[in-house]
Design a protein around this motif. Structure first.
Motif: not given
Length: 356
Positions: A292-320
């Protein structure tokens, strides 16, 4: 006198009735469905001092004269936590109707006295009560991968904290012994995330490195990000929220001068969601499927957006929060309000949310 046609149909009808009649009926006895309701075996528990941390469970037993909807509600006297178990039957079997110490409604249970109630929606005057004392509460580490519980009194190893230089900034670990602080969601510590910033949407964020093993599911619909969020309604900011980002970037997890880890940059594989608005009093617990997460940068050049939990490298929790002085968009009513989006017990789970 009957005609030939009438005799034919009469014979056919008798034959049909005869062939459709059976000595035994299918389905439950009508008395089980529509008979008078009463308890035939008392409501009781097979373990009144469970040690949930050691894997013990509590089994429940009762039998009734009819098949009905029933509900068992366990309430912690100190924590206020609630666990609900429901069913539709004329019996409750302690081998199959069990409780392992988890919760339906947070906060989590403690070592405490609990009241167990057996009730029936169709028979509101029928209520049966028992009690138990939790010797040791359930630990949730085996249910998933704990990303941040703050129980060391420090941020997770390698985490980067970035914040604005506003007044009344919290961004610190708090424990239940602090004066006028809330009890943590779990354990003894939680993280206070907020403060007063009139000029910017972003108050700050925590970046946490993550390395999951190969046994992690590759299915994003079967993978959950669970997080507890604490706020209050005193002097409430009208639009305060959490941004949650997940990165699958292979960039180094470092701390550049401008703040924040490089894996959350513009031209990398990052997914985002929001918990918005944060406008309640007390703790709430969220479980968000990764798909249910959205792609943050859908038009980023050369980036293949294919969410896979095995590839997660980090999480950011931001207060806004909506600022009061921003030129393009502002909320004047938020001037000098104290933003509060405190967090606790961030844990990844598979198959189901931690609290279900």
């Amino acid at each position: 006198m009957m005609t030939i046609k009438q005799i034919f149909f009469f014979t056919l009808l008798v034959g049909c009735i005869s062939s459709c009649t059976k000595d035994t009926s299918e389905g439950p006895d009508l008395d089980l469905l529509y008979g008078d309701f009463s308890l035939t075996t008392p409501f009781n528990l097979d373990n009144e001092t469970p040690d949930f941390s050691a894997g013990e469970v509590v089994g429940f037993q009762a039998e009734f004269t009819t098949i009905v909807d029933w509900k068992i509600t366990i309430t912690g006297e100190a924590s206020g936590s609630i666990k609900e178990i429901t069913g539709f039957s004329n019996h409750i079997n302690p081998d199959t109707v069990i409780w392992n110490g988890n919760t339906t409604y947070i906060p989590f249970f403690q070592s405490e006295l609990c009241i167990a109630e057996l009730s029936f929606p169709d028979f509101p005057d029928s209520l049966f009560i028992d009690s138990l004392i939790i010797d040791s509460p359930r630990t949730y580490g085996e249910d998933g991968v704990i990303i941040a519980d703050f129980e060391s009194g420090e941020l997770p190893k390698g985490a980067i904290m970035t914040k604005e230089s506003g007044s009344n900034m919290t961004f610190r670990i708090s424990n239940q012994m602090d004066v006028a602080q809330d009890a943590p969601l779990e354990g003894d510590y939680y993280y206070k995330l907020g403060g007063t910033v009139n000029w910017n949407w972003s108050l700050g964020y925590i970046d946490i490195p993550i390395l999951l093993d190969a046994s992690t599911t590759s299915d994003p619909s079967n993978f959950y990000i669970n997080i507890g969020v604490l706020s209050d309604t005193e002097d409430l900011n009208t639009d305060q929220f959490l941004n949650v980002l997940i990165s699958e970037s292979d960039n180094p997890f470092n701390d550049p001068p401008e703040g924040g880890a490089d894996i959350f940059g513009t031209n990398v594989e990052v997914y985002k969601t929001q918990i918005r608005p944060v406008d309640w009093d007390g703790w709430r617990f969220f479980a968000i499927p990764y798909d249910e997460f959205d792609i943050k940068n859908p038009n980023a050049p050369g980036v293949v957006n294919d969410p896979n939990p095995q590839d997660i490298k980090g999480i950011r929790i931001a207060c806004q929060a909506c600022p009061s002085l921003n030129e393009s968009e502002s909320c004047p009513e938020n001037e000098n309000t104290i933003v509060r989006t405190d967090i606790d017990f961030v844990i990844f789970t598979e198959n189901e949310p931690l609290v279900n």
